[in-house]
Design an enzyme around this catalytic site. Structure first.
Site, PDB file in Angstrom:
ATOM      1  N   LYS A  84     -49.852  53.887  80.012  1.00 22.45           N
ATOM      2  CA  LYS A  84     -51.220  54.959  80.796  1.00 22.45           C
ATOM      3  C   LYS A  84     -51.569  56.836  79.419  1.00 22.45           C
ATOM      4  CE  LYS A  84     -51.874  52.145  85.020  1.00 22.45           C
ATOM      5  NZ  LYS A  84     -51.745  53.070  86.551  1.00 22.45           N
ATOM      6  N   ASP A 133     -58.348  55.091  88.252  1.00 24.60           N
ATOM      7  CA  ASP A 133     -56.656  55.121  88.970  1.00 24.60           C
ATOM      8  C   ASP A 133     -57.200  56.263  90.080  1.00 24.60           C
ATOM      9  OD1 ASP A 133     -54.972  53.355  88.648  1.00 24.60           O
ATOM     10  OD2 ASP A 133     -54.032  54.156  87.083  1.00 24.60           O
TER      11      ASP A 133
HETATM   12  P1  NAP Z   1     -44.062  55.447  84.302  1.00 24.20           P
HETATM   13  O1  NAP Z   1     -46.021  55.748  83.807  1.00 24.20           O
HETATM   14  O2  NAP Z   1     -44.092  54.651  83.478  1.00 24.20           O
HETATM   15  O3  NAP Z   1     -44.027  56.722  84.725  1.00 24.20           O
HETATM   16  C1  NAP Z   1     -43.218  55.922  85.859  1.00 24.20           C
HETATM   17  C2  NAP Z   1     -41.657  57.005  86.800  1.00 24.20           C
HETATM   18  O4  NAP Z   1     -41.121  56.466  87.990  1.00 24.20           O
HETATM   19  C3  NAP Z   1     -41.542  57.781  86.271  1.00 24.20           C
HETATM   20  O5  NAP Z   1     -41.930  59.383  87.059  1.00 24.20           O
HETATM   21  C4  NAP Z   1     -40.306  57.694  86.040  1.00 24.20           C
HETATM   22  O6  NAP Z   1     -39.730  59.183  85.787  1.00 24.20           O
HETATM   23  C5  NAP Z   1     -39.721  57.036  87.542  1.00 24.20           C
HETATM   24  N1  NAP Z   1     -38.924  56.416  87.592  1.00 24.20           N
HETATM   25  C6  NAP Z   1     -38.473  55.196  86.501  1.00 24.20           C
HETATM   26  N2  NAP Z   1     -37.662  54.587  86.811  1.00 24.20           N
HETATM   27  C7  NAP Z   1     -37.194  54.897  87.690  1.00 24.20           C
HETATM   28  C8  NAP Z   1     -35.745  55.003  88.241  1.00 24.20           C
HETATM   29  N3  NAP Z   1     -35.017  53.709  88.413  1.00 24.20           N
HETATM   30  N4  NAP Z   1     -35.295  55.958  89.184  1.00 24.20           N
HETATM   31  C9  NAP Z   1     -36.615  57.244  89.711  1.00 24.20           C
HETATM   32  N5  NAP Z   1     -37.542  57.371  89.385  1.00 24.20           N
HETATM   33  C10 NAP Z   1     -38.104  56.605  88.302  1.00 24.20           C
HETATM   34  O7  NAP Z   1     -45.280  54.396  85.139  1.00 24.20           O
HETATM   35  P2  NAP Z   1     -46.933  54.358  86.122  1.00 24.20           P
HETATM   36  O8  NAP Z   1     -48.171  53.634  85.464  1.00 24.20           O
HETATM   37  O9  NAP Z   1     -47.209  55.648  86.298  1.00 24.20           O
HETATM   38  O10 NAP Z   1     -46.981  53.115  87.224  1.00 24.20           O
HETATM   39  C11 NAP Z   1     -45.962  53.648  88.274  1.00 24.20           C
HETATM   40  C12 NAP Z   1     -45.924  52.497  88.778  1.00 24.20           C
HETATM   41  O11 NAP Z   1     -46.974  52.588  90.217  1.00 24.20           O
HETATM   42  C13 NAP Z   1     -45.474  51.143  88.726  1.00 24.20           C
HETATM   43  O12 NAP Z   1     -45.178  50.480  89.470  1.00 24.20           O
HETATM   44  C14 NAP Z   1     -47.241  51.235  88.999  1.00 24.20           C
HETATM   45  O13 NAP Z   1     -46.764  49.045  88.908  1.00 24.20           O
HETATM   46  C15 NAP Z   1     -47.742  51.281  89.891  1.00 24.20           C
HETATM   47  N6  NAP Z   1     -49.015  51.279  89.995  1.00 24.20           N
HETATM   48  C16 NAP Z   1     -50.121  50.562  90.983  1.00 24.20           C
HETATM   49  C17 NAP Z   1     -50.513  51.188  91.180  1.00 24.20           C
HETATM   50  C18 NAP Z   1     -52.686  50.814  91.979  1.00 24.20           C
HETATM   51  O14 NAP Z   1     -53.563  49.924  91.706  1.00 24.20           O
HETATM   52  N7  NAP Z   1     -51.683  49.936  93.332  1.00 24.20           N
HETATM   53  C19 NAP Z   1     -52.060  51.670  89.860  1.00 24.20           C
HETATM   54  C20 NAP Z   1     -51.024  52.460  88.858  1.00 24.20           C
HETATM   55  C21 NAP Z   1     -49.456  52.214  88.835  1.00 24.20           C
HETATM   56  P3  NAP Z   1     -39.095  59.437  84.326  1.00 24.20           P
HETATM   57  O15 NAP Z   1     -39.685  60.329  83.980  1.00 24.20           O
HETATM   58  O16 NAP Z   1     -37.632  60.324  84.807  1.00 24.20           O
HETATM   59  O17 NAP Z   1     -38.675  58.398  83.557  1.00 24.20           O
END
Ligand code: NAP
Length: 291
Positions: free
Chosen positions: A66, A102
């Site tokens: 994103k 979002d």
């Molecule tokens: P992203 O940009 O890849 O960010 C992921 C975040 O999670 C980062 O802060 C990362 O930390 C952290 N993280 C990843 N693995 C981790 C671990 N093992 N332990 C601790 N922290 C960890 O992803 P995103 O787009 O923000 O999405 C995040 C989640 O939200 C996903 O599961 C997505 O499906 C969900 N989501 C849902 C909706 C909805 O409509 N319900 C909308 C958007 C997103 P680092 O910075 O240290 O890598």
């Protein structure tokens, strides 16, 4: 000519968007197919470029792209630019426009589905990626009293806090915004005293290597808080299961998913999204998606 909308991310196995977006397109009998384009990082620029072809109407963008795609489109609307993340792309005659649905989807689910008013509340966001950026700005606009961002990579939380603080100062808001290291004593203290916890990490997401994991332990979940997990597959993540077992209110990411998808649908088709149909199809897709 059949047209196409895609979802771009990696991995995509857990995604429910094709199921409920196709149901909405079929409701209007549109000759549009919603496709999964599972995309590895090295081919992301070429896949985004492919969206310029006339048969492609646009795309959703999901984990982990994103923030990256913000720099690959031609224009970004003001909300997506403020947030620093794009989850919806529309192809206008070969020109790619980026939007973020979002943030409004998150707030709508919080208010309508959890009946939670963010005004004057203390909130903690877990994660600092694309989704956390949208949630952070949405909660500032929702007038929370304080906001703590905890992230595994602290500098990423600090960068988000800088953007949020600048936004708050420009608008003369007195919201306290801080960055916290992941899981330390300050983290535990912030969790203990907050009224809203939002998981914006993929911990607990189906088909991921972190499927069984929760960002919090049962003992650390404070009584009286709302635990909101953005992860929507499974409907009850390990975090939400723990929270429910200790009697805390919970909200799954499913309503937000449908609301953000409904706003994207309107951007691509200029039609009102059939919400009931989308919710039903999302639940069906979730059942089918079970192993
Ligand atoms: P992203 O940009 O890849 O960010 C992921 C975040 O999670 C980062 O802060 C990362 O930390 C952290 N993280 C990843 N693995 C981790 C671990 N093992 N332990 C601790 N922290 C960890 O992803 P995103 O787009 O923000 O999405 C995040 C989640 O939200 C996903 O599961 C997505 O499906 C969900 N989501 C849902 C909706 C909805 O409509 N319900 C909308 C958007 C997103 P680092 O910075 O240290 O890598």
């Amino acid at each position: 000519m059949t047209q196409y909308i895609s979802i771009i991310g990696y991995p995509l196995k857990h995604s429910l968007s094709p199921g409920f977006q196709q149901a909405a397109l079929d409701y209007y009998q549109l000759d549009i197919r919603y496709e999964m384009w599972e995309t590895e990082a090295e081919v992301l620029p070429s896949e985004i470029n492919r969206l310029r072809q006339p048969q492609n109407l646009g795309a959703n963008v999901t984990v982990p792209y994103k923030e990256t795609v913000l720099h690959l489109v031609d224009e970004v609307d003001s909300l997506a630019s403020l947030i620093g993340a794009v989850n919806t792309i529309v192809n206008r005659d070969g020109k790619l426009m980026g939007f973020n649905t979002d943030a409004p989807g998150f707030l709508r689910a919080l208010r309508e589905n959890a009946k939670f008013a963010p005004e004057n509340k203390r909130a903690v966001i877990l994660g600092a990626g694309g989704a956390a950026r949208a949630v952070g700005f949405a909660l500032l606009q929702g007038k929370v009293n304080s906001l703590a961002i905890a992230n595994r990579t602290l500098v990423r939380a600090e960068a988000l806090v800088d953007s949020l603080t600048k936004y708050a100062i420009d608008r003369k808001m007195r919201t306290e915004v801080i960055a916290l290291p992941w899981q330390g004593s300050k983290f535990r203290e912030a969790i203990e005293h907050c009224q809203l916890i939002v998981n914006c990490t993929p911990l607990g997401m189906k088909y991921s290597s972190q499927e069984e994991q929760s960002p919090l332990s049962t003992a650390s979940i404070p009584k009286g808080a709302l635990v909101y997990d953005l992860v929507y597959n499974p409907l009850e993540t390990p975090l939400l299961k723990m929270a429910r077992e200790v009697g805390v209110s919970v909200l799954s990411g499913l309503p937000m998913l449908v609301y953000q998808g409904a706003d994207s649908f309107k951007i691509w088709t200029h039609r009102e999204a059939p919400l009931d149909i989308m919710f039903r199809a999302a639940r069906e897709a979730l059942l089918k998606n079970r192993r």
